[in-house]
Each structure stands twice: as C-alpha cells, then as structure tokens.
Design a protein around this motif. Sequence first.
Motif, PDB file in Angstrom:
ATOM      1  N   SER A   9       5.226 -24.908  58.352  1.00  0.00           N
ATOM      2  CA  SER A   9       4.396 -23.824  57.817  1.00  0.00           C
ATOM      3  C   SER A   9       4.328 -22.742  58.879  1.00  0.00           C
ATOM      4  O   SER A   9       4.476 -23.016  60.074  1.00  0.00           O
ATOM      5  CB  SER A   9       2.992 -24.297  57.439  1.00  0.00           C
ATOM      6  N   SER A  22       7.366 -10.359  48.648  1.00  0.00           N
ATOM      7  CA  SER A  22       7.710 -11.240  47.538  1.00  0.00           C
ATOM      8  C   SER A  22       8.400 -10.397  46.469  1.00  0.00           C
ATOM      9  O   SER A  22       7.863  -9.389  46.013  1.00  0.00           O
ATOM     10  CB  SER A  22       6.429 -11.882  46.996  1.00  0.00           C
ATOM     11  N   SER A  64      -3.538  -9.659  43.198  1.00  0.00           N
ATOM     12  CA  SER A  64      -3.203 -10.711  44.165  1.00  0.00           C
ATOM     13  C   SER A  64      -4.407 -11.615  44.408  1.00  0.00           C
ATOM     14  O   SER A  64      -4.250 -12.839  44.541  1.00  0.00           O
ATOM     15  CB  SER A  64      -2.732 -10.100  45.488  1.00  0.00           C
ATOM     16  N   ALA A  65      -5.596 -11.029  44.453  1.00  0.00           N
ATOM     17  CA  ALA A  65      -6.801 -11.832  44.686  1.00  0.00           C
ATOM     18  C   ALA A  65      -7.004 -12.828  43.542  1.00  0.00           C
ATOM     19  O   ALA A  65      -7.300 -14.000  43.768  1.00  0.00           O
ATOM     20  CB  ALA A  65      -8.018 -10.919  44.825  1.00  0.00           C
ATOM     21  N   LEU A 104      -4.707 -13.993  41.469  1.00  0.00           N
ATOM     22  CA  LEU A 104      -3.632 -14.999  41.504  1.00  0.00           C
ATOM     23  C   LEU A 104      -3.945 -16.066  42.550  1.00  0.00           C
ATOM     24  O   LEU A 104      -3.825 -17.270  42.291  1.00  0.00           O
ATOM     25  CB  LEU A 104      -2.284 -14.332  41.833  1.00  0.00           C
ATOM     26  N   ASN A 105      -4.352 -15.612  43.738  1.00  0.00           N
ATOM     27  CA  ASN A 105      -4.677 -16.559  44.814  1.00  0.00           C
ATOM     28  C   ASN A 105      -5.868 -17.422  44.452  1.00  0.00           C
ATOM     29  O   ASN A 105      -5.852 -18.631  44.659  1.00  0.00           O
ATOM     30  CB  ASN A 105      -4.998 -15.804  46.115  1.00  0.00           C
ATOM     31  N   ARG A 106      -6.893 -16.777  43.940  1.00  0.00           N
ATOM     32  CA  ARG A 106      -8.137 -17.498  43.625  1.00  0.00           C
ATOM     33  C   ARG A 106      -7.860 -18.633  42.647  1.00  0.00           C
ATOM     34  O   ARG A 106      -8.346 -19.736  42.805  1.00  0.00           O
ATOM     35  CB  ARG A 106      -9.145 -16.506  43.031  1.00  0.00           C
ATOM     36  N   ASP A 107      -7.039 -18.356  41.633  1.00  0.00           N
ATOM     37  CA  ASP A 107      -6.803 -19.361  40.597  1.00  0.00           C
ATOM     38  C   ASP A 107      -5.506 -20.130  40.789  1.00  0.00           C
ATOM     39  O   ASP A 107      -5.120 -20.927  39.935  1.00  0.00           O
ATOM     40  CB  ASP A 107      -6.823 -18.687  39.212  1.00  0.00           C
ATOM     41  N   GLY A 108      -4.824 -19.875  41.921  1.00  0.00           N
ATOM     42  CA  GLY A 108      -3.588 -20.602  42.200  1.00  0.00           C
ATOM     43  C   GLY A 108      -2.527 -20.388  41.129  1.00  0.00           C
ATOM     44  O   GLY A 108      -1.823 -21.316  40.742  1.00  0.00           O
ATOM     45  N   ALA A 162       0.955 -18.464  39.893  1.00  0.00           N
ATOM     46  CA  ALA A 162       2.132 -17.733  40.377  1.00  0.00           C
ATOM     47  C   ALA A 162       2.221 -16.411  39.627  1.00  0.00           C
ATOM     48  O   ALA A 162       1.804 -16.322  38.466  1.00  0.00           O
ATOM     49  CB  ALA A 162       3.395 -18.547  40.151  1.00  0.00           C
ATOM     50  N   ILE A 163       2.789 -15.412  40.278  1.00  0.00           N
ATOM     51  CA  ILE A 163       2.831 -14.096  39.644  1.00  0.00           C
ATOM     52  C   ILE A 163       3.626 -14.124  38.337  1.00  0.00           C
ATOM     53  O   ILE A 163       3.316 -13.398  37.394  1.00  0.00           O
ATOM     54  CB  ILE A 163       3.346 -13.014  40.617  1.00  0.00           C
ATOM     55  N   SER A 183       1.247 -14.693  35.650  1.00  0.00           N
ATOM     56  CA  SER A 183       0.051 -13.849  35.699  1.00  0.00           C
ATOM     57  C   SER A 183      -0.578 -13.719  34.317  1.00  0.00           C
ATOM     58  O   SER A 183       0.106 -13.533  33.322  1.00  0.00           O
ATOM     59  CB  SER A 183       0.404 -12.456  36.223  1.00  0.00           C
TER      60      SER A 183
END
Length: 481
Positions: A221, A325, A355-356, A358-362, A364-365, A368
């Motif tokens: 990582s 990305s 982006s927030a 997407l990240n919050r709910d895991g 992928a774009i 979306s």
Amino acid sequence: MSTAWETVIGLEIHTQLATTSKIFSGSPTAYGAEPNTQANLVDLGYPGVLPVLNAEVVRMACKFGLAVNARIAPRSVFARKNYFYPDLPKGYQISQYELPIVFDGELQIETAAGDEKRIGITRAHLEEDAGKSVHEGFSQATGIDLNRAGTPLLEIVSEPDLRSASEAIAYMRKIHTIVRYLGISDGNMQEGSFRCDANVSVRPRGQAELGTRTELKNLNSFRFVEKAINYEIERQIDVLEDGGEVVQETRLYDSDKDETRPMRSKEEANDYRYFPDPDLLPVEISEDYIAAVRESLPELPDAKRKRFVDDYGLRPDDAGILILSLPLADFFEATAAATAAAPQVAANWVIGELSAALNRDGVAIADSRIAAGALARLLDRIEDNTISGKIAKEVFEAMWDGEGSADDIIESRGLRQITDSSAIDSVVDAVIAANPGQAAEYRAGKEKLLGFFVGQVMKETQGKANPAQVNEALKRRLKAE
Ligand code: ADP
Ligand code: MG
C-alpha cells in the motif's frame, strides 16, 4: 530528520499484467478462485511440458516502455532464476536477467516543493509470479496455493534517483496511474497486483558514493511504502550516528509494529545461477511492431493534465487530482460536455461532492448513483439561477439517495430559488426592521454586519433567496435611511 544525511531510494515495482491467461500457459489468471484449480502442468513445471510465451504480455510490456520513453530491446531473453521455495515447484522462476525487454526509460514526478524532477527507469522485465503460502486455516502446517504460479508480472526498476519517501510515493503513484491508463494492469493493491520493494540507503550529504542499502520487501500500500521508508531512514541514521554500519540485507516491514526487521542478509543471499531458459526462444521485436504499439497508446496522464488545464481552464491542482483515475477524468469530461456551467464548476463537483459520496459509501465511480448527465443537469440549475450552490448540495444528496432528477427534486421539495426582487426586498425590509440595533451599527460603519443580515434573510427564506440579489438588496435598503 537530520539534514546532515541524504536519503537515496530505488524502487522495484511488480505489476501484475491483466491478461486472461498465464505468461507461459493457457491457465486462467482470475483472482480468488478455489486454491489449486488454476495451475496446469506447465505452471507446475512437470517434465516433458513446454512453456509458450503469451504474445499479449510482450505487447503490454512494449506499451509500458513507450509510455515511459524507454527503449524496447530488439532481442530479449528469458532466463531461469534458480531457488528453492515451497511455492515454486519448478525450482526456478522464469524471468529476464541480462537482456530485459524494456530499458532506459524515465518519468517526471512533482516534488513536494512543486518542482518537476526526472526519475530514471533502469529497466522493466517480464517474469512469472510464484505461488502463495497460506497460513490461515492450518496449524503445524502451511498450505500452498499455486493458482498464482505463472501469472505474468512486469518488474519495473528505477534508478536510485528518489530522495525521500514522498518522492518515492509520487513516483509509485505515477507508475500506478500509467499502467491503469494503458490497461495493462488493474493495479489492485489489496489483491497484490501492484506491489513494491524499496531499496533505501543514506549517505552524508555531499558524498557522491552511495551508502549501503537495505531492501524492504513486498510493500502493498502507498501508506506502508511511506511508513516503511521513513522508519528505515531513521533506523539507518541512528546506526551510523552511533558509529555502526548498515548491513546490506532484506528487511520486512511489520505494519502492526510500524518497524522493519531483518529477513535475510547478503551472506545468506541466494546464488540464483541464472542461465538462459533453453525451452524458450529469444523475443524478437521489429520496428514495425513497435510503431503499431505506439499507434495504439491512449492519451497519457501528463498529456491529459495539460489538456485539462489548457482546454478547460482548470486549476492545475484540480486537473492533477482528476487525472489520477481515468474513470474520474472521463466522468469529469462527460459532465463538462453536458452542462452549461463552467468546466471548473464541473471539476469542483466531481472532486468534491461526488468523490466524497463515492468514498463515503464505498461505491466505484463506474457504479456512481448519479450519472454524468444527471450531475450536468444539476449544475445547469445552478448556472441558470434556479437554485443556489448551497441548495444544490441538498439536491445532490437527494439525487444520490435515488429521489429522482435534479428538476424533480427541486420541484417536489419546493427548492426553486427566489429571484423575484420585490419578494426579496420585503424579506430584507422585515429583517432590517427586526434588528434595529445591528442596522444602526452597520450604518455607523460596521460593514462586517452585512454577513449577519445575509444569514438572517437566508434563514427566513430557507436558503432559497438568490444570494447575489440578497446582498445587493441589503446594501441598498440599509443605506436608504
Ligand atoms: P538487485 O538486483 O540486487 O536488487 P539492482 O542493482 O538491480 O540490485 O538494484 C535494485 C534497486 O535498488 C534499483 O531500483 C536501484 O536503483 C536500487 N539501488 C541500488 N543501489 C542503491 C543504494 N545504494 N541505495 C538505494 N537504492 C539503491
Ligand atoms: Mg532486488
């Protein structure tokens, strides 16, 4: 960190190539299958079977080479690297040694200070991966899963040009972005498709000769690469400042303890007895082949970033975030193309709210919950003053929760912005009348109080009044008496 010392780092990055079958056999490479269901006689090195090179890996290696301005060897050779380990039933790994397929490349990274810096890429060579030891679920024994045996890898070796953990990360991120743009690797670090060994040394600042290095193994990582390198720099400086010597050795990073510890030293290092693999022909690559691969290259991250700044007028930092990305960059372009709002506004929303969420709910774009076209409609409603940017955030959340299109939500929730100037004036008058003290102070010169009045009007209108009009009306009415 002591400034008397200079850090030197070279990275060896192992990228798993995204082929459907293995480098020398027809077995599938899919991740996560039942153990030992995806290795055939070639992968296991049974006598009497012969490896056949997968043409796709050659094409992928060439793509990478051209993307980093490297030279493609007209002739490269596979060698056997001999060692004994349970996950390597053949007793050797097929790799490229003296004649790698790609050499003499380079990459520009941006340093923490914002400067461009060239990092040399010594070589990139093709090799097969080994199997995996499995400890989970066994006691007093180790399981061996050979599904990964024979999976194609491209090992990318940098020059010792990196001078800090942050430069190493910038370089690694860039390689990670490039291989995904090229479509030659999924870059999935959790699944081990992209991992790195970091060679680290320190030397007295100003000394030309390199210090003795240690090699930190299998960092999977970005965060661990950074932590392992920083730990190792401190450790080496401590050893040297105590009058000791750094031992050339391989060390393992323990993320639980955040430290590195010795794995094997140079004295115990294997003698790999490399020799050309007699079962495989040399790889010969023609100029025509290279030209055809060059034709097939997609737009690369640096070029895309420049285009985002030049053509869309984006802030360079924002362009830099978007291009990390490819799906995010594509999403931005699709949104910008479909909205009347400025491209920078589209970028702000893709980098910010989208982006927030997407990240919050895991998510992928690609999955979306708001498509680029739907986001574009929302931005249009800000652009045409139907709603304010603040209300748009509420609409965005409702869209994300599946309540419908921007227009549907604006109507059903009654969020349409108030732009009727007489309506705004009457709320403004009421607010001024309700706050005579503040109004007097404002008129006496305390202009900061305008913000207070704007807040009051917004509160009265549930945030729906057009902010520019509110400002204008307040200034006009407060001056009026
Ligand atoms: P090996 O094959 O034994 O691992 P290489 O010479 O191929 O050794 O180097 C592997 C990596 O180590 C390269 O990325 C190189 O840049 C880096 N490297 C070599 N010497 C040093 C050093 N003294 N300090 C830091 N990195 C080094
Ligand atoms: Mg090495």
